[in-house]
Design a protein around this motif. Structure first.
Motif: not given
Length: 103
Positions: A97, A101, A93
């Motif tokens: 990710i 983002a 994450l």
């Protein structure tokens, strides 16, 4: 038609001060493995009650089968599999990710 089976409960000892648990298995002559896992047990009292129902009175009067099971603590969090999985998810994450983002 009465069916019967051979079942076994292994008490898995953990660290001192942490609760033990039981793994149950059943003899299965139709399987190439011979033993089929049937359960993961954390409640010693429930297993004791089932054991008492399955065994004759003479056995139950002096039964010490579950005395080695330490249930002085409770299992509050159980991870089966890779104990580092949550850390790997967090790293994914943070590194993959979140940087990609859109704000």
């Amino acid at each position: 038609d009465i069916q019967h089976s051979i079942q076994f409960l292994a008490i898995i000892k953990t660290e001192t001060g942490k609760p033990d648990f039981g793994l149950s298995a059943k003899y299965d002559e139709t399987s190439s493995r011979l033993l089929s896992m049937t359960g993961f047990h954390t409640d010693k009292q429930m297993i004791k009650e089932q054991h008492q129902l399955a065994m004759p009175h003479e056995h139950n009067e002096q039964c010490k089968c579950l005395d080695a099971w330490d249930d002085s603590a409770y299992i509050t969090n159980l991870t089966i599999g890779d104990v580092n999985q949550q850390e790997q998810i967090n790293q994914y994450l943070m590194n993959v990710i979140l940087p990609n983002a859109n704000p």
